[in-house]
Design a protein around this motif. Sequence first.
Motif, PDB file in Angstrom:
ATOM      1  N   MET A  65      -0.562  18.236  11.895  1.00 51.31           N
ATOM      2  CA  MET A  65       0.598  19.075  11.639  1.00 51.31           C
ATOM      3  C   MET A  65       1.255  18.744  10.300  1.00 51.31           C
ATOM      4  SD  MET A  65       2.328  19.034  15.413  1.00 51.31           S
ATOM      5  CE  MET A  65       3.798  19.864  14.835  1.00 51.31           C
ATOM      6  N   ILE A  66       0.749  17.736   9.603  1.00 45.28           N
ATOM      7  CA  ILE A  66       1.359  17.373   8.326  1.00 45.28           C
ATOM      8  C   ILE A  66       1.140  18.497   7.333  1.00 45.28           C
ATOM      9  CG2 ILE A  66       1.298  15.713   6.429  1.00 45.28           C
ATOM     10  CD1 ILE A  66       0.608  13.579   8.438  1.00 45.28           C
ATOM     11  N   SER A  67       2.224  18.907   6.702  1.00 47.57           N
ATOM     12  CA  SER A  67       2.217  20.107   5.875  1.00 47.57           C
ATOM     13  C   SER A  67       1.274  20.001   4.696  1.00 47.57           C
ATOM     14  CB  SER A  67       3.637  20.376   5.366  1.00 47.57           C
ATOM     15  OG  SER A  67       3.670  21.507   4.554  1.00 47.57           O
ATOM     16  N   GLY A  68       0.466  21.083   4.501  1.00 44.98           N
ATOM     17  CA  GLY A  68      -0.307  21.199   3.276  1.00 44.98           C
ATOM     18  C   GLY A  68      -1.673  20.576   3.305  1.00 44.98           C
ATOM     19  N   THR A  69      -1.881  19.520   4.070  1.00 43.26           N
ATOM     20  CA  THR A  69      -3.154  18.812   4.009  1.00 43.26           C
ATOM     21  C   THR A  69      -3.325  17.922   5.215  1.00 43.26           C
ATOM     22  OG1 THR A  69      -4.389  17.107   2.828  1.00 43.26           O
ATOM     23  CG2 THR A  69      -2.030  17.052   2.596  1.00 43.26           C
ATOM     24  N   THR A  70      -4.581  17.698   5.595  1.00 43.51           N
ATOM     25  CA  THR A  70      -4.860  16.723   6.650  1.00 43.51           C
ATOM     26  C   THR A  70      -5.210  15.372   6.048  1.00 43.51           C
ATOM     27  OG1 THR A  70      -7.167  17.427   6.667  1.00 43.51           O
ATOM     28  CG2 THR A  70      -5.691  18.484   8.247  1.00 43.51           C
ATOM     29  N   GLY A  71      -5.018  15.240   4.732  1.00 40.00           N
ATOM     30  CA  GLY A  71      -5.362  13.988   4.069  1.00 40.00           C
ATOM     31  C   GLY A  71      -4.268  12.950   4.105  1.00 40.00           C
ATOM     32  N   LEU A  72      -3.070  13.291   4.637  1.00 42.51           N
ATOM     33  CA  LEU A  72      -1.940  12.379   4.643  1.00 42.51           C
ATOM     34  C   LEU A  72      -1.598  12.019   6.080  1.00 42.51           C
ATOM     35  CD1 LEU A  72       0.246  14.381   2.097  1.00 42.51           C
ATOM     36  CD2 LEU A  72      -1.561  12.743   1.622  1.00 42.51           C
ATOM     37  N   LEU A  73      -1.524  10.724   6.391  1.00 39.95           N
ATOM     38  CA  LEU A  73      -1.382  10.298   7.777  1.00 39.95           C
ATOM     39  C   LEU A  73      -0.071   9.551   8.031  1.00 39.95           C
ATOM     40  CD1 LEU A  73      -4.991   9.097   8.581  1.00 39.95           C
ATOM     41  CD2 LEU A  73      -3.982  11.335   8.908  1.00 39.95           C
ATOM     42  N   GLY A  74       0.574   9.847   9.160  1.00 36.68           N
ATOM     43  CA  GLY A  74       1.808   9.197   9.582  1.00 36.68           C
ATOM     44  C   GLY A  74       2.778  10.256  10.067  1.00 36.68           C
ATOM     45  N   ALA A  75       3.261  10.202  11.337  1.00 38.37           N
ATOM     46  CA  ALA A  75       4.044  11.311  11.861  1.00 38.37           C
ATOM     47  C   ALA A  75       5.143  10.847  12.809  1.00 38.37           C
ATOM     48  CB  ALA A  75       3.131  12.300  12.593  1.00 38.37           C
ATOM     49  N   ALA A  76       6.219  11.650  12.859  1.00 46.14           N
ATOM     50  CA  ALA A  76       7.303  11.443  13.815  1.00 46.14           C
ATOM     51  C   ALA A  76       7.596  12.782  14.471  1.00 46.14           C
ATOM     52  CB  ALA A  76       8.550  10.925  13.104  1.00 46.14           C
ATOM     53  N   GLU A  77       8.023  12.755  15.734  1.00 46.10           N
ATOM     54  CA  GLU A  77       8.268  14.017  16.425  1.00 46.10           C
ATOM     55  C   GLU A  77       9.365  13.884  17.466  1.00 46.10           C
ATOM     56  OE1 GLU A  77       5.453  15.441  19.223  1.00 46.10           O
ATOM     57  OE2 GLU A  77       4.638  13.461  19.644  1.00 46.10           O
ATOM     58  N   LYS A  78      10.041  15.022  17.730  1.00 46.27           N
ATOM     59  CA  LYS A  78      10.982  15.178  18.834  1.00 46.27           C
ATOM     60  C   LYS A  78      10.570  16.415  19.627  1.00 46.27           C
ATOM     61  CE  LYS A  78      15.294  13.388  16.787  1.00 46.27           C
ATOM     62  NZ  LYS A  78      16.666  13.796  16.383  1.00 46.27           N
ATOM     63  N   GLY A  82       0.847  -1.194   0.000  1.00 45.75           N
ATOM     64  CA  GLY A  82       0.000   0.000   0.000  1.00 45.75           C
ATOM     65  C   GLY A  82       0.878   1.237   0.000  1.00 45.75           C
ATOM     66  N   THR A  83       0.276   2.398   0.255  1.00 47.31           N
ATOM     67  CA  THR A  83       1.003   3.666   0.234  1.00 47.31           C
ATOM     68  C   THR A  83       0.950   4.323   1.607  1.00 47.31           C
ATOM     69  OG1 THR A  83       0.430   3.958  -2.090  1.00 47.31           O
ATOM     70  CG2 THR A  83       1.194   5.902  -0.916  1.00 47.31           C
ATOM     71  N   TYR A  84       2.096   4.796   2.086  1.00 47.42           N
ATOM     72  CA  TYR A  84       2.219   5.383   3.417  1.00 47.42           C
ATOM     73  C   TYR A  84       2.872   6.759   3.322  1.00 47.42           C
ATOM     74  CZ  TYR A  84       1.448   0.636   5.215  1.00 47.42           C
ATOM     75  OH  TYR A  84       0.932  -0.596   5.503  1.00 47.42           O
ATOM     76  N   ILE A  85       2.554   7.607   4.304  1.00 51.38           N
ATOM     77  CA  ILE A  85       3.220   8.893   4.457  1.00 51.38           C
ATOM     78  C   ILE A  85       4.062   8.839   5.725  1.00 51.38           C
ATOM     79  CG2 ILE A  85       2.897  11.352   4.884  1.00 51.38           C
ATOM     80  CD1 ILE A  85       2.128  10.541   2.103  1.00 51.38           C
ATOM     81  N   PHE A  86       5.341   9.211   5.601  1.00 49.86           N
ATOM     82  CA  PHE A  86       6.191   9.359   6.787  1.00 49.86           C
ATOM     83  C   PHE A  86       6.529  10.837   6.915  1.00 49.86           C
ATOM     84  CE2 PHE A  86      10.489   9.383   8.788  1.00 49.86           C
ATOM     85  CZ  PHE A  86      10.060   8.999  10.054  1.00 49.86           C
ATOM     86  N   ALA A  87       5.992  11.494   7.947  1.00 53.89           N
ATOM     87  CA  ALA A  87       6.102  12.941   8.071  1.00 53.89           C
ATOM     88  C   ALA A  87       6.804  13.338   9.356  1.00 53.89           C
ATOM     89  CB  ALA A  87       4.712  13.580   8.019  1.00 53.89           C
ATOM     90  N   GLY A  88       7.496  14.471   9.293  1.00 53.43           N
ATOM     91  CA  GLY A  88       8.163  15.024  10.461  1.00 53.43           C
ATOM     92  C   GLY A  88       8.720  16.393  10.121  1.00 53.43           C
ATOM     93  N   ALA A  89       9.167  17.101  11.133  1.00 49.34           N
ATOM     94  CA  ALA A  89       9.716  18.442  10.925  1.00 49.34           C
ATOM     95  C   ALA A  89      11.014  18.360  10.125  1.00 49.34           C
ATOM     96  CB  ALA A  89       9.968  19.114  12.274  1.00 49.34           C
ATOM     97  N   PRO A  90      11.374  19.438   9.408  1.00 48.09           N
ATOM     98  CA  PRO A  90      12.654  19.460   8.685  1.00 48.09           C
ATOM     99  C   PRO A  90      13.826  19.242   9.644  1.00 48.09           C
ATOM    100  CG  PRO A  90      11.241  21.276   7.985  1.00 48.09           C
ATOM    101  CD  PRO A  90      10.575  20.658   9.170  1.00 48.09           C
TER     102      PRO A  90
END
Length: 355
Positions: free
Chosen positions: A236-249, A83-91
């Motif tokens: 907090m995912i940039s640009g859209t709330t349609g993409l899911l998956g996040a990492a944070e510090k 399937g397709t996944y989004i891996f998101a986090g701050a720069p």
Amino acid sequence: NKKMTTPIISVGADTEQSLNVCNDSITDFNEDGKSLDDYLEEMQKEFLQQLDPSHLKTISMRELYNTVYQSKPPLIDGLLYPGTYIFAGAPKLGKSFLMAQLAYHVAAGMEFFNHKVTPASVLYLSLEDNLVRLQKRFSRMFGVEGNANLYLATKADSLNQGLEEQLTDFLQSKPATKLIIIDTLQKIREFSSAAYSYASDYHIITLLKEIACRHNICIIVVHHTRKMEAEDKFDMISGTTGLLGAAEKKSRTDKRAQLNIVGRELPDQEIIIDFSPESCTCQFIRSNQQLWEEPKDMLLEQVAALVSGKNKIWRGSATQMLQDLNISTDDMKPHILTRRLNVKVDRLYQDYGVY
């Protein structure tokens, strides 16, 4: 509609042949009492409807249960499925280091954060890097042994400029590939950064999902989170709330990070990891959730027992299987057995190795 009048010609000696009578009856599959003529008429009507391009294609609940849908085994148990996944986090959070680690572990078949990995070829599009930087990064992380199953690229077309054709050509030439990592979404967008929107991102993900589905692979797209805080990390995912998956510090210099994972094929998870500056790799610390395990299914246990030991193959009808399982048809009808196995076909294979 034509009656067959060809005489029956005996095979072998011209003696009276015994008649093999089947114990199965059409009632095993026809619980609604319809005649064969009724079914033929319905089939003809459905066939004509399928030829009409404006016809809405539907499937009945009964047909749904009577169909065996092929199982899609996980690439990483409990973590990554086709399937397709989004891996998101701050720069500058270390997303590329983590994606490099993921790519290497899958290519090498090594455990990833205490999850079992199915080894496969990997394509890693590191589109914000150059080859010199990749060489230094990978040698620092994994030494200089190398891995022939991990393919790297620093340049690729955008989706409206030929990326789909590039990926299709690669997958055809490297059919063992089961994971593609695209780092980052911005580099394959069809629009400039000033013009992107939820609709454009949704369009990109839809195209990538179609590619993943067509080739039965996993695609991960790296994306940036917004600078504004939000109660839900996925907002907090940039640009859209349609993409899911996040990492944070808590901060960029913090060595500890938290992965927040959601998906249709797996339970929501929070995984705590530590980043090692020496090796630039992440170590698993703990998971904040105990993964839910489906309780044992006694029917699957019994069916698996039919093909254990020396008996690697079992042949027969649903009625015969019920007899071998010592299950009365008063307790379970043959068509119900068939449907229960259809629904559980993936678990029967994954848990018991029975196909």
